[in-house]
Design a protein around this motif. Structure first.
Motif, PDB file in Angstrom:
ATOM      1  N   GLY A 128     -15.493 -62.199 -22.517  1.00 51.72           N
ATOM      2  CA  GLY A 128     -16.382 -62.998 -23.356  1.00 51.72           C
ATOM      3  C   GLY A 128     -16.011 -64.467 -23.411  1.00 51.72           C
ATOM      4  N   ALA A 129     -15.619 -65.021 -22.271  1.00 49.79           N
ATOM      5  CA  ALA A 129     -15.259 -66.447 -22.238  1.00 49.79           C
ATOM      6  C   ALA A 129     -16.405 -67.291 -22.786  1.00 49.79           C
ATOM      7  CB  ALA A 129     -14.931 -66.865 -20.809  1.00 49.79           C
ATOM      8  N   THR A 130     -16.087 -68.145 -23.731  1.00 51.07           N
ATOM      9  CA  THR A 130     -17.131 -68.960 -24.345  1.00 51.07           C
ATOM     10  C   THR A 130     -17.624 -70.008 -23.345  1.00 51.07           C
ATOM     11  OG1 THR A 130     -15.385 -70.340 -25.305  1.00 51.07           O
ATOM     12  CG2 THR A 130     -16.302 -68.611 -26.688  1.00 51.07           C
ATOM     13  N   ASP A 131     -18.889 -70.398 -23.508  1.00 57.76           N
ATOM     14  CA  ASP A 131     -19.491 -71.323 -22.557  1.00 57.76           C
ATOM     15  C   ASP A 131     -19.752 -72.682 -23.215  1.00 57.76           C
ATOM     16  OD1 ASP A 131     -21.455 -70.449 -24.244  1.00 57.76           O
ATOM     17  OD2 ASP A 131     -22.628 -69.440 -22.694  1.00 57.76           O
ATOM     18  N   HIS A 132     -20.155 -73.619 -22.372  1.00 53.26           N
ATOM     19  CA  HIS A 132     -20.491 -74.967 -22.823  1.00 53.26           C
ATOM     20  C   HIS A 132     -21.996 -75.186 -22.671  1.00 53.26           C
ATOM     21  CE1 HIS A 132     -16.298 -76.637 -23.099  1.00 53.26           C
ATOM     22  NE2 HIS A 132     -16.080 -75.548 -22.378  1.00 53.26           N
ATOM     23  N   PRO A 133     -22.575 -76.101 -23.464  1.00 51.79           N
ATOM     24  CA  PRO A 133     -24.035 -76.297 -23.451  1.00 51.79           C
ATOM     25  C   PRO A 133     -24.479 -77.125 -22.242  1.00 51.79           C
ATOM     26  CG  PRO A 133     -23.008 -77.748 -25.060  1.00 51.79           C
ATOM     27  CD  PRO A 133     -21.913 -76.901 -24.510  1.00 51.79           C
ATOM     28  N   MET A 134     -24.805 -76.466 -21.146  1.00 47.14           N
ATOM     29  CA  MET A 134     -25.121 -77.173 -19.896  1.00 47.14           C
ATOM     30  C   MET A 134     -26.465 -77.883 -19.919  1.00 47.14           C
ATOM     31  SD  MET A 134     -23.530 -74.769 -16.888  1.00 47.14           S
ATOM     32  CE  MET A 134     -24.550 -73.333 -17.249  1.00 47.14           C
ATOM     33  N   ASP A 135     -27.328 -77.571 -20.889  1.00 47.07           N
ATOM     34  CA  ASP A 135     -28.647 -78.194 -20.942  1.00 47.07           C
ATOM     35  C   ASP A 135     -28.670 -79.454 -21.791  1.00 47.07           C
ATOM     36  OD1 ASP A 135     -28.131 -76.670 -23.212  1.00 47.07           O
ATOM     37  OD2 ASP A 135     -30.251 -76.216 -23.574  1.00 47.07           O
TER      38      ASP A 135
END
Length: 214
Positions: free
Chosen positions: A69-76
């Motif tokens: 469940g690696a957290t992600d970054h807001p790519m948009d």
């Protein structure tokens, strides 16, 4: 006396815990970071795992340095950086973006019962690992894994099924992971010595496992 107990998880030193819950006979390895997650009965992880927003099934076997469940970054958005959602760390007059963190927590990863995640494997958010599946060391899992399937690679792809489909289906129906603790002890020699098919032949039809000896 047994080292693991039904009442209190065995948590090794240097772990970081936030909103974590545990079933019976759970063990958490040294240096693990665990957030917004649940470990069901008999599940364990080895050293230095990083697990977030996950539901870990019974008897899950998680090797060292696994990330789930690696957290992600807001790519948009205009920036990937966490200054705009961990804003309170950077600006005296700003607060963290609670809505972003709430969104992250909805993207749960599901690890099925009696699974094995090898050393250094990664499982992405919103992925389900089916019961009895095996994830090879170093694999990065981006899609759901079928029950009793072995996957490997980057991204992970199926290598082979552990058992023929009818055997896998019978194991799923047997659901031995739901047996009470004393039934597991009674069947211990069978777990140790019988093949999966022989185990099924001996125990199918026993809804809660073999009767414990008095």
């Amino acid at each position: 006396m047994a080292r693991l107990t039904p009442d209190t998880p065995f948590i090794h030193p240097d772990c970081e815990m936030s909103d974590a819950s545990f079933g019976a006979f759970v063990e958490i390895g040294r240096g693990t970071r665990l957030a917004h997650s649940h470990f069901d009965d008999y599940a364990y992880c080895d050293r230095y795992c990083d697990i977030a927003n996950a539901t870990v099934g019974k008897f899950a076997n998680i090797a060292a340095f696994v990330r789930i469940g690696a957290t992600d970054h807001p790519m948009d958005k205009a920036s990937l950086h966490h200054f705009h959602y961990r804003s309170g760390d950077y600006f005296d007059d700003a607060e963290h973006d609670d809505a972003w963190f709430a969104h992250r927590r909805t993207r749960r990863t599901i690890i099925g019962h009696d699974t094995w995640l090898g050393h250094g494997a990664q499982v992405r958010p919103e992925v389900t690992i089916g019961h009895g599946a095996v994830v090879a060391g170093g694999a990065i899992v981006t899609k759901d894994v079928a029950p009793y399937m072995i996957v490997a690679g980057i991204p992970a792809v199926p290598l082979r099924a552990r058992f023929a489909p009818n055997v896998a289906d019978r194991l799923m129906a047997l659901a031995w992971w739901d047996w009470p603790h004393d039934a597991l002890r009674t069947a211990l020699d069978d777990f140790r010595t019988l093949s999966a098919e022989a185990f099924l032949e001996r125990h199918e039809g026993r809804a809660t496992g073999p009767k414990a000896s008095m």
